[in-house]
Design an enzyme around this catalytic site. Structure first.
Site, short mmCIF file in Angstrom:
data_model
loop_
_atom_site.label_atom_id
_atom_site.label_comp_id
_atom_site.label_asym_id
_atom_site.label_seq_id
_atom_site.Cartn_x
_atom_site.Cartn_y
_atom_site.Cartn_z
N GLU A 188 5.42 10.34 1.03
CA GLU A 188 5.63 9.80 -0.32
C GLU A 188 7.03 9.20 -0.35
O GLU A 188 8.02 9.92 -0.45
CB GLU A 188 5.48 10.92 -1.36
CG GLU A 188 4.08 11.52 -1.44
CD GLU A 188 3.05 10.53 -1.95
OE1 GLU A 188 3.43 9.47 -2.48
OE2 GLU A 188 1.85 10.80 -1.81
N CYS B 102 11.33 7.40 -7.64
CA CYS B 102 10.69 6.50 -6.67
C CYS B 102 9.81 5.45 -7.34
O CYS B 102 9.55 4.40 -6.75
CB CYS B 102 9.88 7.30 -5.66
SG CYS B 102 8.65 8.40 -6.42
#
Length: 484
Positions: A215, A250
């Site tokens: 991720e 993110c």
């Protein structure tokens, strides 16, 4: 001081694998007990968690309570509600080739897994994957980020007190401890962080043929069309950028693309709403997180201070190094070859790129050569929405909002290309930490001699017809007729 080295890591994995082989983690009751204990852990320790997050990041209480604790509770509740259904074998169709037969797909735990977490959402990004690993029936090690030390320490204490320590362990530390863990054989590794470390994780995993979920991040663009509700759009961009850990997320908007004709309107709206949210002196606002540490403060300052960028600031830019605070900063018409446009910003800086037509935005995004974790579009134009979905490749897309995709457990959360591989959230978390085992059942009746030697042309024709699934072809082969 106790040193956690390769030998220590071997002992941890050995203990966890013994627990897994003994079957401790596989029962529904064990999984249910652990998830209920995690839920209890959140409910009984919320004030301590909020304090730890504030200590690490000066994270506002609302962001801690909603974006970390409440979202984690929701993951636990969903797994508790749906897990029994997720665990059930799924029937699969069979064909004439194996008639008579039945088949199913069985979800089984992978074994002993490693979760390496990030510092920006140090509770959610640590324990949300753990929910999936537990629901799927695995033993595991959680390695929290040392860059959020207060949360890491609290996690180690709480997990040891509330969860089954023979099957679930927290290992604290920095590079040496992570390296010792990566030398071990795992059945899966889930890493959240940056591409540089992801390559190290993947290389270590490859030695043992261990599958990975990565991720990561990237430069998540926001396309802003004209003819929209500009106030609502601006507020939603602010919420996704500065309202998510001050841009240290993110999936936060990394840069905006809009037309030359619309840019000044957009900037004026930002100025108005930013002052409304954070006041005339945002460095004093309690509703903005600080930059995580001095290294990241210096990195962000370097992006702002580049000669070709510093003159492009149209709002903000104030900094307080002693408090690690940077005000929400907007930059207009930043050169594409600048540092700020060639690395993930991961902070409170928001460049605006100008195009002649809004449709040109897709070329800007695709010419970067990378695929972001998220991409956002604000428009009322149906054709533009269709083109956005068809043209832009990213981990996830959102039309007319930002970052809210992570709240939907029915959507997978994960990247593509350099923004990551694999996905989790909701049932996708369960599937990520499960092996889908194919099972076919047959009896002893109807044993087809056609599959056994000696082979003949007739057997060949019949097997071809069976594999082709054609009833007419099977009849022709049985009667010895050739194709017309």
């Amino acid at each position: 001081m106790v040193v956690f080295d390769t030998e220590s890591a071997e002992e941890v994995v050995k203990e966890l694998r013994a627990s897994f082989i003994a079957g401790k983690t596989k029962s529904y009751e064990w999984r249910r007990t652990q998830l209920k204990a995690m839920l209890k852990m959140m409910e009984e320790n919320e004030p301590q968690i909020v304090v730890a997050l504030h200590c690490d990041l000066s994270k506002p209480e609302l962001e801690s309570s909603i974006y970390e604790i409440a979202m984690l509770k929701n993951s636990c509740r969903l797994a508790l509600k749906e897990m029994k259904h997720w665990m059930m074998p799924v029937k699969a169709k069979t064909s004439l080739t194996t008639f008579p037969s039945s088949a199913k797909i069985v979800s089984e735990p992978l074994g002993v897994v490693l979760v390496i977490s990030a510092w920006n959402f140090p509770l959610l990004l640590s324990l949300d994957p753990v929910v999936g690993a537990i629901a799927a029936g695995n033993a595991l090690v959680l390695k929290p980020s040392e860059i959020a030390p207060a949360t890491s320490s609290l996690l180690a204490k709480l997990v040891a007190n509330y969860l089954d320590s023979s099957c679930i362990k927290v290992v604290e530390g920095a590079v040496p401890e992570t390296s010792a863990l990566l030398e071990q054989k795992w059945d899966k590794i889930l890493y959240t962080g940056n591409g540089r470390v992801a390559r190290i994780v993947m290389a270590a995993a490859a030695k043992h043929l261990t599958p990975v979920v990565l991720e990561l991040g990237g430069k998540s663009p926001v396309i802003v069309d004209s003819g929209i509700n500009l106030q609502v759009a601006t507020r939603r961009i602010i919420a996704g950028k500065w309202g998510c850990n001050n841009g240290q997320a993110c999936i936060s908007p990394d840069y905006i693309i809009t037309t030359k004709d619309y840019a000044l309107k957009l900037i004026d709206s930002f100025k108005c709403e930013l002052e409304r949210f954070y006041g005339k002196n945002p460095l004093e606002s309690k509703d903005l997180s600080r930059i995580v540490n001095s290294n990241h403060f210096v990195r962000l300052s370097k992006l702002l201070d580049e000669d070709k960028v510093s003159s492009k600031i149209v709002h903000g830019g104030e900094r307080d190094r002693s408090k690690l605070k940077i005000a929400p900063t907007i930059l207009l018409d930043v050169p594409q070859d600048s540092l700020i446009m060639n690395e993930e910003i991961f902070g409170p800086l928001l460049p605006i790129i100008l195009v002649d037509k809004v449709e040109d935005s897709f070329d800007v995004i695709n010419s970067s050569g990378t695929k972001p974790l998220a991409a956002y579009l604000f428009t009322n134009n149906k054709k533009l929405k269709v083109k956005f979905v068809a043209t832009v490749s990213a981990g996830g897309l959102v039309v007319n909002d930002t970052t809210v995709q992570v709240a939907e457990h029915t959507l997978p959360f994960g990247g593509v290309g350099e923004s990551g591989m694999g996905a989790y959230h909701g049932k996708f978390s369960f599937d990520t930490f499960s092996h889908k085992k194919a099972v076919l059942y047959r009896g002893f009746a109807c044993d087809a001699l056609v599959r056994y030697p000696p082979y003949t042309r007739g057997k060949l024709r019949l097997l071809q017809a069976l594999l082709g699934g054609s009833i007419l072809g099977i009849i022709r082969a049985l009667l010895g007729w050739s194709k017309a």
